[in-house]
Design an enzyme around this catalytic site. Structure first.
Site, mmCIF file in Angstrom:
data_model
loop_
_atom_site.group_PDB
_atom_site.id
_atom_site.type_symbol
_atom_site.label_atom_id
_atom_site.label_comp_id
_atom_site.label_asym_id
_atom_site.label_seq_id
_atom_site.Cartn_x
_atom_site.Cartn_y
_atom_site.Cartn_z
ATOM 1 N N VAL A 152 0.871 -1.185 0.000
ATOM 2 C CA VAL A 152 0.000 0.000 0.000
ATOM 3 C C VAL A 152 0.898 1.221 0.000
ATOM 4 C CG1 VAL A 152 -1.983 -1.018 1.191
ATOM 5 C CG2 VAL A 152 -0.120 -0.053 2.528
ATOM 6 N N CYS A 153 0.402 2.360 -0.492
ATOM 7 C CA CYS A 153 1.311 3.508 -0.504
ATOM 8 C C CYS A 153 1.241 4.261 0.813
ATOM 9 C CB CYS A 153 1.089 4.429 -1.683
ATOM 10 S SG CYS A 153 -0.589 4.775 -2.096
ATOM 11 N N GLY A 154 0.074 4.280 1.437
ATOM 12 C CA GLY A 154 0.009 4.967 2.720
ATOM 13 C C GLY A 154 0.242 3.977 3.831
#
Lengths: 176, 170
Positions: free
Chosen positions: B46-48
């Site tokens: 995930v990017c966050g």
């Protein structure tokens, strides 16, 4: 269990039911691909639940990995100040693959807003404090990535595809 | 799920690689509150992710003068690549050899999987654990618990100073 610390207020951007049984708050980032996917799921939730669902969006730009997330959020706020927040919001997610400063200014123009005023607002960072406020409210509420959803104030820890979000909304829809 | 070290206990000291040729000891950070964030692995899809969120919240941690370190069993080389990609501005420590030794001392190691738990510790300026939290492995805990603990630590420190000065005065 993390809970929304800053209640939804008139300062928020809301659509869907004006006073829905269920309030869905999303903390999102305009450059985040997962948020783009979530955007269409949320639109579908809005169509399904109608006036029972109030949809709120707050900014949570992860600027270290997404350099355009902040200007995009500021452009959305610029449009919001003229009553066009959701138009800009939808335009950004619809064209996320083309996100750039010229795109944001062009989107303002397409909405009939002044491209020049938008550029000036971005340069002056006029709406940065509002975005920082959203970000901090998210941090204190347990936002742990983007997107993070709160359903009637409680963080939704499951997957954020339509099926899971709809089930979560449905589960609190008729609760007193 | 095991038991992570509880508040009031001295945080076990450790020395771990922070880059392939540099090490960092908990003792080096004495005098400031320290946030220890054990997490399962770099490169979660995930990017966050947890570390990206802490990175973004650094100004809030710094307002409390707190140092943040991430700890996983990934190697220093892996951490370096991960930190560069995500523009992380705080150290990631490699609990790599012997694998998970520090995590074990904190009760934050998962034997079956061979990774760290998602366990958070706030260590006070004297090196005592002030707050600890074990999150379900699948749930990224965010930063709210840490910031609440740092708020309470600050309040306690202020009260301690008041009590001490009152004592001196009386």
């Amino acid at each position: 269990m993390s809970e929304l610390r800053v209640p939804v207020s008139a300062a928020d951007h809301a659509r869907g039911g004006a006073d829905g049984r269920v309030v869905l708050v999303e903390y999102g980032d305009y450059e985040c691909p997962y948020c783009r996917v979530a955007h269409s799921e949320v639109l579908q939730l809005g169509r399904h639940f109608g006036d029972d669902l109030t949809i709120v969006f707050r900014h949570f730009p992860l600027t270290e990995i997404h350099p355009l997330a902040e200007p995009a959020a500021e452009a959305a706020e610029f449009a919001g100040a003229q009553g066009r927040f959701w138009d800009m919001h939808d335009a950004i997610y619809a064209h996320q693959d083309r996100l750039s400063l010229p795109f944001l200014l062009g989107a303002a123009r397409v909405l009939g807003l002044s491209e020049r005023d938008c550029a000036l607002a971005l340069e002056a960072k006029t709406y940065a404090p509002k975005i920082a406020q959203d970000f901090l409210s998210g941090v204190r509420s347990g936002v742990n990535g983007t997107p993070t959803f709160f359903i009637n104030g409680r963080r939704h820890d499951g997957p954020f595809d339509y099926r899971h979000l709809a089930a979560a909304v449905e589960s609190v829809r008729f609760r007193a | 799920m095991g038991h992570v070290l509880a508040p009031g206990v001295t945080a076990p000291d450790f020395t771990l690689h922070v880059t392939p040729d540099q090490t960092l000891s908990l003792g080096d950070l004495r005098g400031r509150p320290v946030v220890l964030a054990f997490y399962p692995a770099d490169w979660s899809p995930v990017c966050g992710d947890q570390m990206a969120v802490y990175n973004q919240v650094l100004p809030e941690f710094r307002r409390h003068e707190a140092e943040v370190v991430g700890i996983s069993v990934d190697s220093a080389w892996c951490h370096q690549a991960f930190a560069e990609t995500h523009h992380l501005h705080f150290p990631l420590l490699a609990d790599f050899e012997p694998k998970g030794a520090v995590a074990r001392q904190y009760g934050a190691y998962r034997d079956g999987e061979g990774v760290c738990e998602r366990a958070l510790f706030v260590v006070d300026r004297e090196g005592l654990i002030f707050w600890s939290y074990l999150s379900p492995i699948a749930v990224n805990p965010g930063a709210d618990g840490i910031l609440d603990a740092l708020d309470r630590l600050e309040t306690q420190e202020t009260n301690d100073v008041r009590t001490q000065s009152a004592g001196v005065g009386g």
